[in-house]
Design a protein around this motif. Structure first.
Motif, PDB file in Angstrom:
ATOM      1  N   PHE A 162       0.814  -1.190  -0.059  1.00  0.00           N
ATOM      2  CA  PHE A 162       0.014  -0.007  -0.136  1.00  0.00           C
ATOM      3  C   PHE A 162       1.002   1.157   0.003  1.00  0.00           C
ATOM      4  O   PHE A 162       0.610   2.214  -0.609  1.00  0.00           O
ATOM      5  N   ASP A 163       2.035   1.388   0.602  1.00  0.00           N
ATOM      6  CA  ASP A 163       2.955   2.532   0.550  1.00  0.00           C
ATOM      7  C   ASP A 163       3.365   2.632  -0.649  1.00  0.00           C
ATOM      8  O   ASP A 163       3.502   3.660  -1.167  1.00  0.00           O
ATOM      9  N   THR A 164       3.677   1.579  -1.393  1.00  0.00           N
ATOM     10  CA  THR A 164       4.486   1.623  -2.640  1.00  0.00           C
ATOM     11  C   THR A 164       3.257   2.132  -3.727  1.00  0.00           C
ATOM     12  O   THR A 164       3.519   3.084  -4.233  1.00  0.00           O
ATOM     13  N   ILE A 165       2.213   1.783  -3.843  1.00  0.00           N
ATOM     14  CA  ILE A 165       1.064   2.022  -4.770  1.00  0.00           C
ATOM     15  C   ILE A 165       0.820   3.562  -4.588  1.00  0.00           C
ATOM     16  O   ILE A 165       0.586   4.219  -5.359  1.00  0.00           O
ATOM     17  N   VAL A 166       0.481   4.020  -3.228  1.00  0.00           N
ATOM     18  CA  VAL A 166       0.388   5.297  -2.857  1.00  0.00           C
ATOM     19  C   VAL A 166       1.244   6.296  -3.327  1.00  0.00           C
ATOM     20  O   VAL A 166       1.024   7.479  -3.957  1.00  0.00           O
ATOM     21  N   GLN A 167       2.560   5.979  -2.948  1.00  0.00           N
ATOM     22  CA  GLN A 167       3.723   6.806  -3.637  1.00  0.00           C
ATOM     23  C   GLN A 167       3.602   6.752  -4.912  1.00  0.00           C
ATOM     24  O   GLN A 167       4.063   8.058  -5.600  1.00  0.00           O
ATOM     25  N   ASP A 168       3.431   5.878  -5.934  1.00  0.00           N
ATOM     26  CA  ASP A 168       3.579   5.749  -7.186  1.00  0.00           C
ATOM     27  C   ASP A 168       2.233   6.582  -7.629  1.00  0.00           C
ATOM     28  O   ASP A 168       2.491   7.514  -8.748  1.00  0.00           O
ATOM     29  N   ILE A 169       0.954   6.654  -7.022  1.00  0.00           N
ATOM     30  CA  ILE A 169       0.019   7.550  -7.268  1.00  0.00           C
ATOM     31  C   ILE A 169       0.331   8.910  -7.117  1.00  0.00           C
ATOM     32  O   ILE A 169       0.103   9.782  -7.990  1.00  0.00           O
ATOM     33  N   GLN A 170       0.783   9.119  -6.188  1.00  0.00           N
ATOM     34  CA  GLN A 170       1.225  10.406  -5.975  1.00  0.00           C
ATOM     35  C   GLN A 170       2.199  10.953  -6.748  1.00  0.00           C
ATOM     36  O   GLN A 170       2.171  12.380  -7.194  1.00  0.00           O
TER      37      GLN A 170
END
Ligand code: GDP
Length: 173
Positions: A162-170
């Motif tokens: 979840f950290d990775t996907i949120v960072q990539d979305i941001q």
């Protein structure tokens, strides 16, 4: 920092029984149940996370989709408007891994682009592995997406997904 709350819609897809619901429940409630209760259609959960560096909070609307073919039309409508998709397979089930290509094709066909994807090999705690870490990584590299292995049971790698996907979305917004 904006006062407005940021909301990201993230979907979990993959074959039945790979552990999508378990990953979601581990992330939102930090629990795990060993018995299998298939998701019918879709179900969603909300969790607010806070970026430790910026202090910014992000609300995640997390959708758990059923892997069954008969629910495919429901799933496709849910790709619309979502920011990220977590494509899950079970490392002890080669067929669930092979099917990831179809899931990713579907997402590319129905999402109108601009969606962040991550490939996740779940059940890394089990000794009866059929898909190696290298095979998972190779598929993700070929598709140009990130890859992580998880154990919803032992709570390994779940927060990182979840950290990775949120960072990539941001990074793309
Ligand atoms: P879904 O259909 O993809 O949502 O799969 P579920 O989350 O319902 O999980 C299917 C089965 O796999 C259940 O019996 C879970 O307890 C089990 N399971 C899920 N994640 C793991 C895991 O990381 N390790 C192990 N050993 N079992 C898991």
């Amino acid at each position: 920092m904006s006062e407005e709350e940021t909301l990201y819609k993230i979907i979990l897809v993959g074959e039945t029984a790979v552990g999508k619901s378990s990953i979601l429940v581990r992330f939102t409630d930090n629990t795990f149940t060993p018995h299998f209760a298939p998701t019918l259609g879709v179900d969603f959960n909300v969790k607010t996370i806070r970026n430790k560096e910026t202090g910014q909070t992000v609300k995640l609307q997390l959708w758990d989709t059923a892997g069954q073919e008969r629910f495919k039309s429901i799933t496709q409508t849910f790709y619309r408007g979502s920011h990220g998709v977590i494509v899950v397979y079970d490392i002890t089930d080669s067929k669930s891994f092979d099917r990831c290509r179809n899931w990713i094709e579907d997402i590319n066909n129905y999402s109108m682009g601009g969606m962040i994807m991550i490939l996740v090999g779940n059940k890394s705690d089990l000794p009866s592995r059929k898909v190696t870490y290298e095979q998972g990584k190779a598929l993700a590299d070929e598709l140009g997406i990130k890859f992580l292995e998880t154990s919803a049971k032992d709570n390994v790698g779940v927060n990182a997904v979840f950290d990775t996907i949120v960072q990539d979305i941001q990074n793309i917004i």
